[in-house]
Motif scaffolding. Structure first.
Motif, PDB file in Angstrom:
ATOM      1  N   TRP A  26      32.677  21.129  70.657  1.00 57.67           N
ATOM      2  CA  TRP A  26      31.667  22.132  70.992  1.00 57.67           C
ATOM      3  C   TRP A  26      30.409  22.052  70.142  1.00 57.67           C
ATOM      4  N   GLN A  27      30.267  21.018  69.313  1.00 59.15           N
ATOM      5  CA  GLN A  27      29.074  20.963  68.466  1.00 59.15           C
ATOM      6  C   GLN A  27      27.802  20.688  69.290  1.00 59.15           C
ATOM      7  N   HIS A  28      27.945  20.089  70.495  1.00 57.40           N
ATOM      8  CA  HIS A  28      26.774  19.893  71.351  1.00 57.40           C
ATOM      9  C   HIS A  28      26.198  21.231  71.807  1.00 57.40           C
ATOM     10  N   TRP A  29      27.071  22.200  72.045  1.00 57.56           N
ATOM     11  CA  TRP A  29      26.599  23.531  72.452  1.00 57.56           C
ATOM     12  C   TRP A  29      25.880  24.223  71.309  1.00 57.56           C
ATOM     13  N   LEU A  30      26.336  23.970  70.088  1.00 58.20           N
ATOM     14  CA  LEU A  30      25.696  24.583  68.928  1.00 58.20           C
ATOM     15  C   LEU A  30      24.296  24.035  68.708  1.00 58.20           C
ATOM     16  N   SER A  31      24.037  22.821  69.180  1.00 60.37           N
ATOM     17  CA  SER A  31      22.727  22.207  68.969  1.00 60.37           C
ATOM     18  C   SER A  31      21.611  22.978  69.668  1.00 60.37           C
ATOM     19  N   LEU A  32      21.920  23.676  70.758  1.00 60.08           N
ATOM     20  CA  LEU A  32      20.884  24.408  71.485  1.00 60.08           C
ATOM     21  C   LEU A  32      20.298  25.555  70.658  1.00 60.08           C
ATOM     22  N   PRO A  33      21.132  26.514  70.147  1.00 60.53           N
ATOM     23  CA  PRO A  33      20.529  27.568  69.312  1.00 60.53           C
ATOM     24  C   PRO A  33      19.905  27.029  68.028  1.00 60.53           C
ATOM     25  N   LEU A  34      20.484  25.969  67.463  1.00 65.39           N
ATOM     26  CA  LEU A  34      19.916  25.397  66.242  1.00 65.39           C
ATOM     27  C   LEU A  34      18.535  24.798  66.505  1.00 65.39           C
ATOM     28  N   SER A  35      18.391  24.097  67.628  1.00 65.73           N
ATOM     29  CA  SER A  35      17.091  23.494  67.944  1.00 65.73           C
ATOM     30  C   SER A  35      16.048  24.560  68.244  1.00 65.73           C
ATOM     31  N   LEU A  36      16.454  25.646  68.907  1.00 64.67           N
ATOM     32  CA  LEU A  36      15.519  26.748  69.187  1.00 64.67           C
ATOM     33  C   LEU A  36      15.080  27.429  67.893  1.00 64.67           C
ATOM     34  N   LEU A  37      16.023  27.660  66.987  1.00 64.15           N
ATOM     35  CA  LEU A  37      15.681  28.247  65.685  1.00 64.15           C
ATOM     36  C   LEU A  37      14.774  27.312  64.889  1.00 64.15           C
ATOM     37  N   PHE A  38      15.034  26.016  64.982  1.00 59.78           N
ATOM     38  CA  PHE A  38      14.206  25.023  64.276  1.00 59.78           C
ATOM     39  C   PHE A  38      12.772  25.052  64.801  1.00 59.78           C
ATOM     40  N   LEU A  39      12.615  25.085  66.123  1.00 63.26           N
ATOM     41  CA  LEU A  39      11.276  25.144  66.714  1.00 63.26           C
ATOM     42  C   LEU A  39      10.569  26.439  66.339  1.00 63.26           C
ATOM     43  N   LEU A  40      11.324  27.551  66.319  1.00 63.25           N
ATOM     44  CA  LEU A  40      10.748  28.838  65.919  1.00 63.25           C
ATOM     45  C   LEU A  40      10.282  28.789  64.471  1.00 63.25           C
ATOM     46  N   ALA A  41      11.118  28.254  63.590  1.00 69.22           N
ATOM     47  CA  ALA A  41      10.778  28.183  62.167  1.00 69.22           C
ATOM     48  C   ALA A  41       9.548  27.313  61.934  1.00 69.22           C
ATOM     49  N   MET A  42       9.523  26.132  62.525  1.00 69.51           N
ATOM     50  CA  MET A  42       8.399  25.226  62.327  1.00 69.51           C
ATOM     51  C   MET A  42       7.129  25.780  62.963  1.00 69.51           C
ATOM     52  N   GLY A  43       7.241  26.329  64.177  1.00 70.30           N
ATOM     53  CA  GLY A  43       6.068  26.864  64.858  1.00 70.30           C
ATOM     54  C   GLY A  43       5.481  28.068  64.152  1.00 70.30           C
ATOM     55  N   ALA A  44       6.339  29.013  63.735  1.00 73.46           N
ATOM     56  CA  ALA A  44       5.857  30.228  63.076  1.00 73.46           C
ATOM     57  C   ALA A  44       5.216  29.909  61.732  1.00 73.46           C
TER      58      ALA A  44
END
Length: 314
Positions: A26-44
């Motif tokens: 299930w680590q592929h499913w975890l990559s989705l929220p992690l990537s969204l949080l990463f984009l939020l962190a870098m963008g903000a």
């Protein structure tokens, strides 16, 4: 990959990072929220830095400290999260010997730099609320420059021995790290040597740096709370409490997550190891995503500057 010599770099040329060894499916499913949080962190954080850089009205000590915090957050994210996502998406688990210890150094030093920045920002708010007339003479550009040098030098020099001690160990056995990142303990456990000194130094240095920062932050906000409760102007107390309260909650969250990571390391036989790995990853991602929102965009001047920046199309 391994050979029976006395040179640690010859014994192991690279490590393999195994994220969530018990839950690979299930680590592929975890990559989705992690990537969204990463984009939020870098963008903000990038937006906050651009706003402060482009708006002359924001060239003030408080916003320089916010810029430093954003830079630290971005470096932490870029050091950890892209490699984690590469493991999840492309199964790129290998990491070179030198890259592993460079990642370890950045994680240890920049996390303590962030804690120290929180402490300086708490002092900034203490002076602003408890000594408002003296604020312009105390919190100056020169103060911020000196504070920045102190933050970088203190934490880099104090945490540098951690990866150095770990790199000097002999790795003559396995090279599989049961973690997503090169933490000190995860790597040290693979060595054939006694790493007690390494463990003791990390414990003493970590608690000295983070503990002293948190005590000073707590004292600053205690004095702020006492001063705020004495304010008689209508709405002034609530406004100050709202601003400083959100800052203190964020610092408390940063410290609490770090404490949980430390305690679960101590009690790793009682806590599922995958939970510990997830906490380690989230601690490098959630605070960077929240810091610019809580610290920055709740400030009226930064909101206006960000709106101008977006209207100009960056």
């Amino acid at each position: 990959m391994t050979s029976p010599t006395n040179d640690s770099t010859a014994l192991v040329s690279e490590f393999l990072l195994i994220c969530f060894p018990n839950y690979q499916a299930w680590q592929h499913w975890l990559s989705l929220p992690l990537s969204l949080l990463f984009l939020l962190a870098m963008g903000a954080n990038a937006t906050l830095l651009l706003t402060i850089w482009r708006e002359a009205a924001l060239h003030q000590p408080m916003y320089y400290l916010l810029s430093l915090l954003s830079l630290l957050d971005m470096v932490l994210c870029l050091t950890v999260i892209p490699k984690v996502l590469a493991i999840f998406w492309f199964d790129l688990r290998s990491i070179s010997f030198s890259a592993c210890f460079l990642q370890m150094f950045i994680m240890n030093s920049f996390l303590t730099m962030e804690s120290c920045t929180f402490m300086v920002m708490a002092y900034d708010r203490y002076v602003a609320i408890c000594h408002p007339l003296r604020y312009p003479s105390i919190i100056t550009d020169r103060f911020v420059a000196k504070a920045s040098v102190f933050i970088l030098s203190r934490n880099a020099l104090t945490t540098a021995p951690i990866p150095i001690l770990t790199a000097r160990l002999h790795y003559c056995g396995g090279n599989v790290i049961e973690n997503c990142i090169c933490t000190n303990m995860s790597v040290s456990r693979l060595s054939c040597d006694n790493f007690t000194l390494n463990r003791i130094y990390q414990f003493v240095a970590g608690w000295t740096l983070l503990g002293s920062d948190f005590i000073l932050v707590f004292l600053s906000y205690a004095f702020i709370l006492r001063a705020v409760l004495r304010l008689k102007a209508e709405g002034a107390a609530m406004k100050a409490l709202s601003t400083c309260g959100s800052h203190f909650i964020l610092i408390l969250f940063f410290s609490t997550v770090l404490l949980v990571v430390v305690l679960t390391n101590v009690a790793r036989k009682r806590v599922p190891f995958d939970i510990l790995i997830l906490l380690n990853v989230l601690h490098h991602l959630v605070p960077p995503a929240l810091n610019p929102i809580v610290y920055g965009f709740r400030t009226k001047e930064l909101k206006q500057g960000c709106q101008k920046l977006l209207q100009r199309g960056l």
